[in-house]
Design an enzyme around this catalytic site. Sequence first.
Site, PDB file in Angstrom:
ATOM      1  N   ALA A  54       0.865  -1.097  -0.119  1.00  0.00           N
ATOM      2  CA  ALA A  54      -0.064   0.098  -0.057  1.00  0.00           C
ATOM      3  C   ALA A  54       0.749   1.217   0.029  1.00  0.00           C
ATOM      4  O   ALA A  54       2.000   1.148   0.467  1.00  0.00           O
ATOM      5  CB  ALA A  54      -0.850  -0.080   1.187  1.00  0.00           C
ATOM      6  N   GLU A  79       4.232  -5.105   7.435  1.00  0.00           N
ATOM      7  CA  GLU A  79       3.407  -4.193   7.817  1.00  0.00           C
ATOM      8  C   GLU A  79       4.029  -3.976   9.240  1.00  0.00           C
ATOM      9  O   GLU A  79       3.891  -2.920   9.875  1.00  0.00           O
ATOM     10  CB  GLU A  79       2.223  -4.532   7.917  1.00  0.00           C
ATOM     11  CG  GLU A  79       1.260  -4.409   6.588  1.00  0.00           C
ATOM     12  CD  GLU A  79       1.484  -5.577   5.702  1.00  0.00           C
ATOM     13  OE1 GLU A  79       2.247  -6.364   5.906  1.00  0.00           O
ATOM     14  OE2 GLU A  79       0.701  -5.714   4.562  1.00  0.00           O
TER      15      GLU A  79
HETATM   16  C1  HXC Z   1       5.115   4.405  -1.047  1.00  0.00           C
HETATM   17  C2  HXC Z   1       6.815   3.445  -1.815  1.00  0.00           C
HETATM   18  C3  HXC Z   1       6.587   2.194  -1.419  1.00  0.00           C
HETATM   19  C4  HXC Z   1       5.393   1.999  -0.761  1.00  0.00           C
HETATM   20  C5  HXC Z   1       8.268   1.945  -2.505  1.00  0.00           C
HETATM   21  N1  HXC Z   1       8.060   3.230  -2.567  1.00  0.00           N
HETATM   22  N2  HXC Z   1       7.426   1.376  -1.579  1.00  0.00           N
HETATM   23  N3  HXC Z   1       6.201   4.404  -1.640  1.00  0.00           N
HETATM   24  N4  HXC Z   1       4.655   3.361  -0.554  1.00  0.00           N
HETATM   25  N5  HXC Z   1       5.005   0.942  -0.258  1.00  0.00           N
HETATM   26  C6  HXC Z   1       8.978   4.137  -3.328  1.00  0.00           C
HETATM   27  C7  HXC Z   1      10.048   4.663  -2.305  1.00  0.00           C
HETATM   28  O1  HXC Z   1       9.548   5.529  -1.440  1.00  0.00           O
HETATM   29  C8  HXC Z   1      10.917   5.394  -3.492  1.00  0.00           C
HETATM   30  O2  HXC Z   1      10.474   6.600  -3.562  1.00  0.00           O
HETATM   31  C9  HXC Z   1      10.715   4.298  -4.638  1.00  0.00           C
HETATM   32  O3  HXC Z   1       9.305   3.914  -4.554  1.00  0.00           O
HETATM   33  C10 HXC Z   1      11.595   3.163  -4.756  1.00  0.00           C
HETATM   34  O4  HXC Z   1      12.095   2.617  -3.859  1.00  0.00           O
HETATM   35  P1  HXC Z   1      13.325   2.461  -2.821  1.00  0.00           P
HETATM   36  O5  HXC Z   1      12.914   2.309  -1.431  1.00  0.00           O
HETATM   37  O6  HXC Z   1      14.189   3.604  -3.051  1.00  0.00           O
HETATM   38  O7  HXC Z   1      13.705   1.221  -3.608  1.00  0.00           O
HETATM   39  P2  HXC Z   1      14.782   0.145  -2.933  1.00  0.00           P
HETATM   40  O8  HXC Z   1      16.093   0.688  -2.018  1.00  0.00           O
HETATM   41  O9  HXC Z   1      15.293  -0.735  -3.921  1.00  0.00           O
HETATM   42  O10 HXC Z   1      13.892  -0.687  -1.932  1.00  0.00           O
HETATM   43  C11 HXC Z   1      12.807  -1.431  -2.345  1.00  0.00           C
HETATM   44  C12 HXC Z   1      11.931  -1.841  -0.977  1.00  0.00           C
HETATM   45  C13 HXC Z   1      11.406  -0.551  -0.241  1.00  0.00           C
HETATM   46  C14 HXC Z   1      12.762  -3.004  -0.235  1.00  0.00           C
HETATM   47  C15 HXC Z   1      10.623  -2.628  -1.740  1.00  0.00           C
HETATM   48  O11 HXC Z   1      10.968   0.326  -1.157  1.00  0.00           O
HETATM   49  C16 HXC Z   1      10.545  -0.831   0.714  1.00  0.00           C
HETATM   50  O12 HXC Z   1      10.705  -1.318   1.914  1.00  0.00           O
HETATM   51  N6  HXC Z   1       9.291  -0.284   0.519  1.00  0.00           N
HETATM   52  C17 HXC Z   1       8.120  -0.377   1.524  1.00  0.00           C
HETATM   53  C18 HXC Z   1       7.665  -1.956   1.706  1.00  0.00           C
HETATM   54  C19 HXC Z   1       6.434  -2.130   2.607  1.00  0.00           C
HETATM   55  O13 HXC Z   1       6.649  -1.780   3.798  1.00  0.00           O
HETATM   56  N7  HXC Z   1       5.386  -2.451   2.081  1.00  0.00           N
HETATM   57  C20 HXC Z   1       4.270  -2.782   2.843  1.00  0.00           C
HETATM   58  C21 HXC Z   1       3.532  -1.696   2.929  1.00  0.00           C
HETATM   59  S1  HXC Z   1       2.203  -1.577   4.267  1.00  0.00           S
HETATM   60  P3  HXC Z   1      11.269   8.082  -3.940  1.00  0.00           P
HETATM   61  O14 HXC Z   1      10.294   9.119  -4.198  1.00  0.00           O
HETATM   62  O15 HXC Z   1      12.057   8.079  -2.628  1.00  0.00           O
HETATM   63  O16 HXC Z   1      12.165   7.738  -5.112  1.00  0.00           O
HETATM   64  C22 HXC Z   1       1.134  -2.438   3.591  1.00  0.00           C
HETATM   65  C23 HXC Z   1      -0.124  -2.885   4.383  1.00  0.00           C
HETATM   66  C24 HXC Z   1      -1.204  -2.189   3.933  1.00  0.00           C
HETATM   67  O17 HXC Z   1       0.917  -2.770   2.268  1.00  0.00           O
HETATM   68  C25 HXC Z   1      -2.438  -2.864   4.591  1.00  0.00           C
HETATM   69  C26 HXC Z   1      -3.237  -3.652   3.611  1.00  0.00           C
HETATM   70  C27 HXC Z   1      -2.980  -3.200   2.135  1.00  0.00           C
END
Ligand code: HXC
Length: 258
Positions: A68, A134
Amino acid sequence: SILQYQNIIVSRPTPAVALVTLNRPKVLNALSAALIDELVSALSLLDTDDTTRAIVITGNERAFAAGADIKEMKDKTYVDVFKHKFLENWTLISHVRKPVIAAVSGYALGGGCEIAMACDIVLASPTAVFGLPEIDIGVIPGAGGTQRLVRAIGKSRAMELILSGRRFSATDAAAWGVVSRVSEDVFADAIELATTIAGKGTIAVQAAKEAINVAFETSLDEGLRHERTIFYGLFATQDQKEGMSAFAEKRPPVWSHS
Ligand code: HXC
């Protein structure tokens, strides 16, 4: 593209298959509310469109979806999420009657992993990375993760993965049954599988999907009863007459999907 959207691309790789590509590559397909609205709306249109008999959902090489959209979510209050039924429309993804295949390459984290698990079949590239992280942002999976992962892989593994937030590989996902297989060419293989399924009688395909899904919700006895009722119902279709006649006449069936 057969339908116009901002955050997804809908195309038709083969005549009866619709391909939905999540398309916010700069943010690893972070699932904004706008993206989910479009996804749900496209799936609902494709579900009622007679030419579409199977659907593939995919992302790109680097990410299926990294969850998300955290930036969009971070300032929400309890009242916001409660009042606006945050995430409730995600459940519509699993209400599609037609078969939906997820083709996962790269990150399928959080909501991305949950969308994949809401699909009927998941194929993963060797590079796929799954996880429900999460816990690391102070919440829990909210779009089916705690429920579907347990059913897929059992309590102990699901506890370990969700409580630690640890990621798991395509190989693990295949060994545990989160995905049906690891595929070197996941995009082509998903379309090929969808095309194969689209070549079957569509009513029988949808009936089979419904019967399988009942297995997740009820007792064996109820499930068997449900299966038999659906099975009986297929004897009211043209495709049952055609399929069985074709076998007896030693010729391939010609489905009318009716
Ligand atoms: C918003 C996101 C994002 C996310 C990545 N980006 N994931 N933006 N929400 N979930 C954005 C980053 O901010 C960044 O933007 C760009 O995408 C590239 O990501 P990087 O982090 O620079 O890439 P990298 O270093 O290769 O790392 C990849 C990654 C990391 C390991 C996947 O991005 C990450 O940890 N993302 C979050 C993963 C996460 O926690 N997902 C769960 C979300 S909670 P900029 O603008 O800085 O370039 C969820 C629960 C919801 O889903 C409940 C149910 C739906």
